[in-house]
Enzyme design. Structure first.
Site, mmCIF file in Angstrom:
data_model
loop_
_atom_site.group_PDB
_atom_site.id
_atom_site.type_symbol
_atom_site.label_atom_id
_atom_site.label_comp_id
_atom_site.label_asym_id
_atom_site.label_seq_id
_atom_site.Cartn_x
_atom_site.Cartn_y
_atom_site.Cartn_z
ATOM 1 N N GLY A 151 46.797 32.595 30.845
ATOM 2 C CA GLY A 151 45.523 32.693 30.131
ATOM 3 C C GLY A 151 44.518 31.787 30.796
ATOM 4 C CD GLU A 152 40.143 29.682 31.994
ATOM 5 O OE1 GLU A 152 40.332 30.612 32.801
ATOM 6 O OE2 GLU A 152 39.988 28.501 32.343
ATOM 7 C CB SER A 153 44.516 26.018 31.830
ATOM 8 O OG SER A 153 43.596 25.838 32.875
ATOM 9 C CB CYS B 262 49.998 31.616 35.271
ATOM 10 S SG CYS B 262 48.558 31.683 36.337
ATOM 11 N NE ARG C 252 42.187 25.801 36.113
ATOM 12 C CZ ARG C 252 41.187 25.774 35.230
ATOM 13 N NH1 ARG C 252 40.678 24.637 34.829
ATOM 14 N NH2 ARG C 252 40.703 26.896 34.758
ATOM 15 C CB ILE D 256 46.897 36.803 37.575
ATOM 16 C CG1 ILE D 256 47.785 38.059 37.622
ATOM 17 C CG2 ILE D 256 45.488 37.142 37.079
ATOM 18 C CD1 ILE D 256 48.107 38.645 36.259
ATOM 19 N NE ARG D 257 40.525 33.206 37.823
ATOM 20 C CZ ARG D 257 39.491 32.691 38.485
ATOM 21 N NH1 ARG D 257 38.955 33.348 39.498
ATOM 22 N NH2 ARG D 257 38.990 31.541 38.149
ATOM 23 C CG HIS E 173 51.617 36.057 35.030
ATOM 24 N ND1 HIS E 173 51.222 35.560 33.810
ATOM 25 C CD2 HIS E 173 50.652 35.690 35.912
ATOM 26 C CE1 HIS E 173 50.062 34.927 33.943
ATOM 27 N NE2 HIS E 173 49.702 34.986 35.210
ATOM 28 C CD GLU F 281 54.044 36.553 31.798
ATOM 29 O OE1 GLU F 281 54.942 36.076 32.523
ATOM 30 O OE2 GLU F 281 52.859 36.194 31.852
HETATM 31 N N1 GLN Z 1 43.333 30.477 36.594
HETATM 32 C C1 GLN Z 1 43.747 30.275 35.240
HETATM 33 C C2 GLN Z 1 43.541 28.832 34.815
HETATM 34 O O1 GLN Z 1 43.259 28.016 35.633
HETATM 35 C C3 GLN Z 1 45.211 30.649 35.085
HETATM 36 C C4 GLN Z 1 45.377 32.119 35.278
HETATM 37 C C5 GLN Z 1 46.589 32.717 34.641
HETATM 38 O O2 GLN Z 1 47.200 32.146 33.719
HETATM 39 N N2 GLN Z 1 46.939 33.888 35.080
HETATM 40 O O3 GLN Z 1 43.622 28.518 33.655
#
Ligand code: GLN
Length: 189
Positions: free
Chosen positions: A50-52, A82, A109, A137-138, A173, A175
């Protein structure tokens, strides 16, 4: 049978619940956790992608972070994928953001470059005969490993999976794939 709690503040928590369901283990329960009270009713925890920055802020504000830290110190198994691994890290490079301060690592990150936000490739993990498909993913990488942190997976020379006792972190990921080996392994922690 253990109850797996998946932190459900934001991100792909449903995918982890589905992955646990695919294990087809009778009586194994996976449920969403949003409050410190819900956290008391689970045996182990997954922090999803998600978005940390957002999730860290909310976990700090509502006491979920403090409750999780306390349980982790008592030995509760925790796995971050992630964003989850970013939140578990002691340090994030070049940024001040809330983390749980659990894994003795420094994390960078979005480490695979702005042009490649997302890709899949095979990752070889320690103790696993066949590689897993890493969905990045990123994704972050681990740039410093503290004492007692085992690097269990590398991709293009960068550490992308670590274990520190009851704590597991993966940049990618599992999952989002059909492969449930990492979820199965985490249940043995
Ligand atoms: N780039 C996101 C972050 O820094 C992490 C991305 C992800 O969980 N797929 O929070």
């Amino acid at each position: 049978m253990p109850v797996v709690g998946v932190i459900a503040v934001q991100g792909d928590f449903e995918k982890h619940i589905e992955a646990i369901g695919r294990l087809k283990i009778p009586d194994l329960d996976a449920r969403e956790v949003r409050t410190p009270e819900e956290l008391q009713r689970v045996d182990r925890v997954i922090i999803p992608g998600g978005e940390s920055t957002t999730v860290g802020l909310l976990m700090e504000r509502y006491g979920l972070g403090a409750a999780l830290k306390e349980l982790a110190k008592k030995g509760m198994p925790i796995w971050g994928t992630c964003m989850g691994m970013i939140l578990m890290a002691k340090q994030v490079e070049d940024r001040k953001q809330y983390t749980l301060d659990l894994l003795d690592i420094t994390i960078q990150r979005n480490a695979f470059g702005a042009q490649v936000h997302s890709f899949e490739d095979e990752v070889k993990l320690a103790g696993m005969k066949d590689p897993v498909v890493g969905v990045f993913i990123r994704a972050p990488i681990v740039t410093r490993l503290g004492k007692g942190v085992e690097p269990i997976g590398k991709y293009r020379g960068k550490v992308v999976a670590v274990r520190q006792g009851n704590l597991l972190g993966t940049s990618f990921h599992p999952e989002l794939t059909e492969d449930t080996r990492l979820h199965e392994w985490f249940l043995t922690f």
